[in-house]
Every structure is written in C-alpha cells, then in structure tokens.
Enzyme design. Structure first.
Site, PDB file in Angstrom:
ATOM      1  N   ASP A  33       8.403   7.251  21.037  1.00  0.00           N
ATOM      2  CA  ASP A  33       8.995   8.022  19.945  1.00  0.00           C
ATOM      3  C   ASP A  33       9.319   9.459  20.331  1.00  0.00           C
ATOM      4  O   ASP A  33       9.877  10.200  19.514  1.00  0.00           O
ATOM      5  CB  ASP A  33       8.041   8.047  18.736  1.00  0.00           C
ATOM      6  CG  ASP A  33       7.895   6.676  18.093  1.00  0.00           C
ATOM      7  OD1 ASP A  33       8.827   5.874  18.222  1.00  0.00           O
ATOM      8  OD2 ASP A  33       6.850   6.416  17.476  1.00  0.00           O
ATOM      9  N   LYS A  74      16.331   5.539  19.147  1.00  0.00           N
ATOM     10  CA  LYS A  74      15.720   6.062  17.922  1.00  0.00           C
ATOM     11  C   LYS A  74      16.215   7.469  17.596  1.00  0.00           C
ATOM     12  O   LYS A  74      16.445   7.809  16.432  1.00  0.00           O
ATOM     13  CB  LYS A  74      14.190   6.056  18.039  1.00  0.00           C
ATOM     14  CG  LYS A  74      13.585   4.663  17.915  1.00  0.00           C
ATOM     15  CD  LYS A  74      12.063   4.709  17.916  1.00  0.00           C
ATOM     16  CE  LYS A  74      11.479   3.315  17.732  1.00  0.00           C
ATOM     17  NZ  LYS A  74      10.001   3.324  17.719  1.00  0.00           N
ATOM     18  N   ASP A  84       3.959   7.182  16.208  1.00  0.00           N
ATOM     19  CA  ASP A  84       2.659   7.232  16.881  1.00  0.00           C
ATOM     20  C   ASP A  84       2.794   7.668  18.331  1.00  0.00           C
ATOM     21  O   ASP A  84       1.838   7.640  19.090  1.00  0.00           O
ATOM     22  CB  ASP A  84       1.937   5.878  16.789  1.00  0.00           C
ATOM     23  CG  ASP A  84       2.660   4.783  17.576  1.00  0.00           C
ATOM     24  OD1 ASP A  84       3.776   5.044  18.065  1.00  0.00           O
ATOM     25  OD2 ASP A  84       2.103   3.683  17.704  1.00  0.00           O
ATOM     26  N   ASP A  89       8.224   5.380  11.789  1.00  0.00           N
ATOM     27  CA  ASP A  89       8.163   4.244  12.701  1.00  0.00           C
ATOM     28  C   ASP A  89       7.271   3.173  12.072  1.00  0.00           C
ATOM     29  O   ASP A  89       6.255   3.497  11.452  1.00  0.00           O
ATOM     30  CB  ASP A  89       7.595   4.708  14.044  1.00  0.00           C
ATOM     31  CG  ASP A  89       7.591   3.597  15.069  1.00  0.00           C
ATOM     32  OD1 ASP A  89       8.618   2.923  15.195  1.00  0.00           O
ATOM     33  OD2 ASP A  89       6.561   3.417  15.737  1.00  0.00           O
ATOM     34  N   LYS A  90       7.669   1.901  12.203  1.00  0.00           N
ATOM     35  CA  LYS A  90       6.878   0.841  11.569  1.00  0.00           C
ATOM     36  C   LYS A  90       5.572   0.587  12.306  1.00  0.00           C
ATOM     37  O   LYS A  90       4.488   0.705  11.745  1.00  0.00           O
ATOM     38  CB  LYS A  90       7.680  -0.471  11.493  1.00  0.00           C
ATOM     39  CG  LYS A  90       6.885  -1.616  10.841  1.00  0.00           C
ATOM     40  CD  LYS A  90       7.640  -2.929  10.831  1.00  0.00           C
ATOM     41  CE  LYS A  90       7.532  -3.673  12.146  1.00  0.00           C
ATOM     42  NZ  LYS A  90       6.189  -4.253  12.399  1.00  0.00           N
ATOM     43  N   THR A  91       5.687   0.254  13.581  1.00  0.00           N
ATOM     44  CA  THR A  91       4.522  -0.206  14.327  1.00  0.00           C
ATOM     45  C   THR A  91       3.602   0.949  14.678  1.00  0.00           C
ATOM     46  O   THR A  91       4.004   1.910  15.319  1.00  0.00           O
ATOM     47  CB  THR A  91       4.958  -0.919  15.612  1.00  0.00           C
ATOM     48  OG1 THR A  91       5.872  -1.950  15.270  1.00  0.00           O
ATOM     49  CG2 THR A  91       3.760  -1.499  16.337  1.00  0.00           C
ATOM     50  N   THR A 119      12.424   0.539  13.318  1.00  0.00           N
ATOM     51  CA  THR A 119      11.598  -0.381  14.100  1.00  0.00           C
ATOM     52  C   THR A 119      12.464  -1.129  15.109  1.00  0.00           C
ATOM     53  O   THR A 119      13.675  -1.280  14.932  1.00  0.00           O
ATOM     54  CB  THR A 119      10.883  -1.398  13.180  1.00  0.00           C
ATOM     55  OG1 THR A 119      10.125  -2.301  13.968  1.00  0.00           O
ATOM     56  CG2 THR A 119      11.885  -2.181  12.345  1.00  0.00           C
ATOM     57  N   GLY A 120      11.824  -1.596  16.151  1.00  0.00           N
ATOM     58  CA  GLY A 120      12.507  -2.434  17.129  1.00  0.00           C
ATOM     59  C   GLY A 120      12.467  -3.894  16.726  1.00  0.00           C
ATOM     60  O   GLY A 120      13.101  -4.745  17.363  1.00  0.00           O
TER      61      GLY A 120
END
Length: 701
Positions: free
Chosen positions: A582, A559, A578, A382-384, A531-532
C-alpha cells in the site's frame, strides 16, 4: 488474502495459496529523532525558569517595597535619602541582569537571525524600563519614571509565564518518557534450569524470559509457553485485555494481567515497538506545521505592529507636551504587545494533540497530515488486513443429512490439529471458539494436492479441496455452488471416504468494521473499498459493511492510480492500508493512514500510523484533527486579538476620557492571556481517543 481464491497450490489443501497473506513491517529501521535529549532540554528549561522565578520573586519583594512610586500608590512613606533609596536600584539591576538574562539572550539571537519576535519585545521592554528607572534614580529624568517596581513585576511575571509554558510543553512530551518507564527495571531470563534477574538492556534476541502474573513484558517477543490476558493499552489505546497464547507475539511494555508466560525475545532496545513509537512521536513533535508557520508569521508582524505603535505613541505623547508620559506609554505598549501567548498558541496545542494521540494508539508522524485530515471527504480503505483480519476463518459449516455440524467441525479440527497450515489453524480455532471437544487423532498425513488425513475415533477423516473429492470419487455438496461466487475457500470433510460436510472459509471481516463505516458516514465522509480480490468477493464484503463504492481486482501497483482518480473527482482522500503493497497509495493520498499492530507500526509513507488493527481508530484521527484545529483557531484569535485590542489602550487612545492603562496592569493582563491559552490547550487532554469512545460520541452507541 491475495490469491486465496485464485487456484494456486496451497500445500496440503489443494488449490489455495495463502502465502504472503499478511506480511508485517519491521519498525526498527525507521529513522527518527532522539527524544531523550529533546525532553532533557525541556526539563532543563523548566528547572531554569522555576529556579529563576522563585529567586526573582524573593528579590522583587524589597525592590517593590522600597520603590517610591509603589509607596505613593499604596500610601506609605519612605526616606528621601540614605541607603534605603538605593535598595530598589541595586536589587532591580540584579533582577535585570540575572532574571532578565534569558530574555536578553533570546532577543540578541532574534536580532542576529533577523527574525524579530517575542523575546526581542520582552528584552526591549525591560531594557527601556531599566534605563528609565536609573535615569530617575540618578535625577537625570523625572522621578515619575522610577519603574523599578514595574521592572521587578515584569521580570517575575515573564519568568512565571515561561515556567508555565516550558512545564506545559514538557508535560506534553512526558508520554514519551512514560513509554520508556513502562519497561520493568529487571527481567527474569531463563538460563538452563535457573532463572536469573538481568536488566532489560542485557537481553538478546533468542533469550527466553519469564513474565509473571501482573508483570510487564521486558522486550518484544513470541510466547513459547503459557496463555494470559495481556493489557496492550500502551500499543493499541484499548483498555480491555486481549488473550494471547503460544505462538502469539507480545510487545514490550504490555502487562500479563492474570497468569504467567514464557516469552522468546525477538527484538530488544531500539528495535522494539515501544522504541519505534517513541521515535514516531518524536518526529511528529519536531515536524513542521502550517499552523505553526502562521503563528510565527503573526509574531513577526506583531513585532512591527508593536514597534510602530510604540513610535507613534512616543511621538504623539511628546507632541502634546508630556514627554514623561510618552516614555511610560511607550514602555507599556512594548509590554502589552509581547506575543508570548501567540508563540504558545500553536505548539502547545499540537504537542498535546500528538501526546493524546499516542496514548490513544494514534501515532502522528507528520503534523501536516493531522491538519489535513479535517478536510478529508473520502476514506479509501484497503480490504485485506484493514476491514478484514487478513487471515482465513470458518464462516459456515454445512452437513449432509443426519450429520451434526458440531461433530463435523470437531472431527475436521482433530484431523487438522497437527498441521501448521493457515487453513488448518482456522479450523482448529473455530472449534475452540465453539468450545467443542476435539477428539484425539493419529496417523496424520498431508498431501499438497489433496489435503490432510488422520485417524479419528477409529475412522479415517480427510479434509481437502476438489482433488480430494476426485480421488474419493465423491461429489461436492450442493451448497458449494452458493458459496463459490463469494470467493470463499471450500473444503470438504470426508469420513471413511464419504463426504459428511463442507466448510466455507473466507477472510474474516473485523467485527469493528461495520461500526467504523457507519461512524464515517455519520461524519459526512464517503467510504470507498479497494482490493485485489474479485468483484464478487469485494461486493459481498461491501454489502455487509454498507460501503459506498468498490474498486475490485486492483493490482498493488495500480492502487495509487485509484487514489489519483478520486482526487481528480475533487475529493480530499485519506488512504487506510496495512502497509502491504500500500506504500505508493499511502504516499499519493492527501493523508496516508497505516493500520497495523505492535512492532509493525513504522511505515514511512504514512502521515498517521494506527498502533492497533481496529479500523475504528480512523475515527479518532478525524476527531483529533477537528478538535486540534478548533483549539488552534481559538488560541490564535485569543492571542492575536488580545494584543490588537490592548495595544491601543496601552498607547493611551482613551486618555482623553481619563482612562490610562497602567504598565503593571498591562504586564499582568499579558501574562494572563498566556495562561488562558495554555489552559485552553490543556482541555484537549480530556478527549478520549480510544476507538470505542469515538464510536460512542459519533453514533451514541
């Protein structure tokens, strides 16, 4: 950072919603097993076997010394009648009943459960030796069957082996008690003008405690006064202290290394991160394992192999006209075939692995996930909040001609310093990181549509988005057209109504992320980012980090579908997130890895939880999985292979060429295999699982 660039109202910065940017997960509700009782059980067994071992060792000396068979082997003589002849039988009986009780009890439990295993084999061996020895002592059987000294050695060696086993298992659980012991004996609570010493258990949410330099934080909390470098190694696995100041959260068990703090308690007792970590490791140490089931199955098969070998041995030696040797060989077979080492091979490795992982900030909540991690060939991140910090940062400062960048950033920070907005904090933090002198400000006002205004050095300074420029009748700086495609937040700085500069803010990429991606590539894994955010934003991050594949614009509920897509392509997927939205993806992945810090560490859908926010910790999971599998395989081959080779020798297959394996040697060799397995498992303790160490091993940096 979802919605950072979507045009929602940002309360004071016209056009960007940072709400919900990074919500945490409370670990207090996470179910678990009470490790105190578990560890207490291990401690009881250690004490029991240690005490029995020493008592039996003392009793074994006269049993062996007055055994006629031992005397003839060594070459000294004993009286053939009188009280001396009864020393070995009487004390040998004491050893069988008292020293052999744990094994006889265990054997009976295995019979009742119809699950034959190591205890039944040990119980059978010492029972046969005991009966044969009494037969010889009473003259009912050949005197060669006087096995009192072998029985004594067998009981002593088995007790020693079990003592070593229990102590090793207890040591591997000791990390949990060391977590508890990290809490201070007393805490200093502020009560009005006084500071009162109380037990940490007496603290309540809302209390303020004083943490002096070098002292340990007694409960999870938030710093309300002071700034200090905190040793957070117990939570993150990293030994480098981290600077924490007012507003930052601190975790029970961490140490203020250089200066004092005042901390408002936010969680106590079972709700703290430390308690949560203990529960997670306890769950891991009690969770099932495919490798453990394999070892249990092997022990069951070994019982029937040993029993069959003993029956064949007894029949063959009896048929060749040596019934006494048949008994000796049969007993030796039963001793040699004891799967003691096999029973220790897997649980000890996994126990040490989970303990090492906990010390390195990797919390294994599902052993199956740890085993599966070695097969993973795609890591979906996940990016964020994982590859990025999940909070805005000033990435770049642009100015109009004649303006100094440092001054523009300083006056922007001066205008923003009274605001609690995430963007305001990012601007102030950037000025602090550049060690700029931020001037004083007055007359602070905030407008949800436009941004903020304040008087700085006699000038009106405003910081805001497009609405601010429209109100002032000013145009944005040309550089904004370059920044916009990357999804950056663009704020302009106006002085007395004229633009003097612009700030580019974006979700900051973690400095460790590039190393993490490079090392995963070096391990042969594909790295995928999800990512969103918009495609342009995602591509910009992926390009900086060297990521292989990008899924952008993915809604939280979709996801898990992307995880399934990768699995349908034939990949074994580890999902790293995180925990914010998720959970379904973490649960769908072959291995779910939750990345989060401190008290946010319990995410039920993940099999592995990283206590730190460092994405390099994923490397530690891969390394630990591979190292654990190697040790399991080595131990299984050693334990089972040793038994399969030695049982025929004990049965006497080499008797025709004059080699017969003595029972005592068989007992010693069997216990030696247990020690070898235990020592091999202990080598896992040498593996440094800190993120920096993993990167150094993989990349040589």
């Amino acid at each position: 950072m979802v919605g950072m660039h979507t045009g929602h109202d940002m309360s004071g910065h016209g056009g960007h919603d940072m709400a919900g940017m990074h919500t945490g997960h409370d670990m207090s509700g996470h179910g678990g097993h009470d490790m105190a009782g578990m560890h207490g059980g291990h401690a009881h067994h250690v004490a029991q076997f240690r005490r029995l071992f020493w008592i039996m060792l003392v009793i074994a000396v006269p049993v062996v010394a007055f055994s006629p068979m031992f005397a003839s082997l060594i070459g000294y003589s004993l009286p053939h009648d009188g009280p001396v002849t009864w020393i070995s039988p009487v004390l040998g009986t004491v050893m069988f009943v008292w020293g052999g009780r744990p094994f006889l009890t265990g054997a009976w439990q295995e019979i009742r459960a119809r699950a034959p295993g190591m205890m039944l084999l040990i119980g059978l061996a010492i029972t046969v030796a005991f009966v044969a020895s009494w037969g010889a002592s009473l003259g009912l059987l050949d005197h060669e069957l006087d096995f009192w000294w072998e029985l004594a050695l067998l009981v002593v060696i088995m007790l020693l082996g079990h003592w070593i086993e229990m102590r090793a298992i207890m040591q591997s659980s000791s990390a949990l008690d060391s977590l508890a012991s990290l809490l201070p004996d007393t805490a200093e609570r502020v009560e009005g003008d006084r500071i009162v010493e109380v037990a940490p258990d007496a603290l309540r949410v809302g209390d303020v405690v004083v943490v002096r330099p070098g002292a340990t934080v007694p409960a999870d909390g938030r710093i309300v006064d002071g700034r200090a470098d905190l040793d957070e190694s117990i939570v993150t696995g990293e030994s480098v202290p981290v600077e924490r100041g007012v507003g930052d959260r601190v975790v029970a068990g961490t140490v203020a290394t250089d200066s004092g703090l005042r901390v408002e308690v936010t969680a106590t007792g079972d709700d703290t991160a430390l308690a949560g970590i203990r529960r997670l490791v306890a769950e891991a140490q009690s969770s099932p394992s495919r490798a453990q089931r394999l070892a249990d199955t092997a022990a069951g098969w070994l019982f029937w192999f040993a029993l069959g070998s003993a029956v064949v041995t007894a029949i063959v030696w009896s048929l060749v006209g040596q019934p006494d040797d048949a008994v000796v060989r049969t007993i030796t077979v039963l001793v040699i075939a004891c799967p003691h080492a096999l029973g220790l091979a897997i649980p000890l490795v996994v126990s040490i692995a989970t303990e090492r992982a906990a010390r390195g900030g990797v919390l294994v909540t599902d052993r199956l996930a740890l085993e599966r991690m070695r097969d993973v060939d795609a890591v979906l991140m996940d990016k964020t909040g994982t590859l990025t910090r999940g909070e805005p940062a000033v990435i770049e400062v642009a100015t109009v001609d004649g303006q100094d960048r440092d001054r523009v950033l300083a006056i922007a920070a001066a205008a923003e310093q009274d605001s609690e907005h995430p963007l305001a904090r990012a601007i102030v933090r950037a000025a602090q990181e550049h060690e700029l002198e931020v001037p004083a400000s007055s007359g602070f006002t905030s407008s949800p549509a436009e941004g903020v205004r304040a008087t700085v050095d006699g000038h009106t300074v405003a910081v805001g988005g497009p609405a601010l420029l429209a109100t002032a009748g000013a145009s944005e700086l040309p550089v904004a057209d370059e920044w916009r495609p990357t999804g950056a937040i663009i704020l302009h700085v106006l002085e007395d109504g004229r633009p003097v500069g612009a700030l580019r803010l974006a979700d900051e990429i973690r400095p460790e992320s590039r190393e993490a991606v490079d090392a995963l590539h070096a391990l042969g894994l594909q790295v995928v980012m999800i990512t969103g955010d918009a495609q342009a934003v995602a591509d910009a991050v992926a390009e900086q980090l060297g990521i292989d594949r990008v899924f952008a614009g993915v809604r939280p509920e979709d996801k898990s579908a992307k995880v399934t897509q990768l699995q349908q392509e034939g990949r074994v997927v580890a999902m790293v997130g995180d925990g914010v939205n998720d959970a379904p993806a973490l649960a769908t992945a072959d291995v779910g890895i939750a990345i989060g810090a401190g008290s946010d560490v319990a995410i039920a859908s993940a099999g592995v939880v990283l206590a730190s926010s460092d994405p390099r910790s994923v490397l530690s999971v891969v390394e630990l999985s591979r190292a654990t599998y190697r040790k399991m395989t080595q131990n299984l081959w050693w334990a089972a292979g040793y038994n399969l080779l030695s049982v025929p020798l004990a049965a006497g297959v080499l008797a025709p060429i004059g080699f017969v394996l003595p029972m005592s040697v068989g007992a010693i060799l069997m216990s030696l295999s247990t020690v070898v397995v235990a020592l091999n498992a202990q080598l896992l303790r040498r593996l440094d699982l800190s993120p920096a160490a993993s990167v150094k091993r993989i990349l040589g940096r």
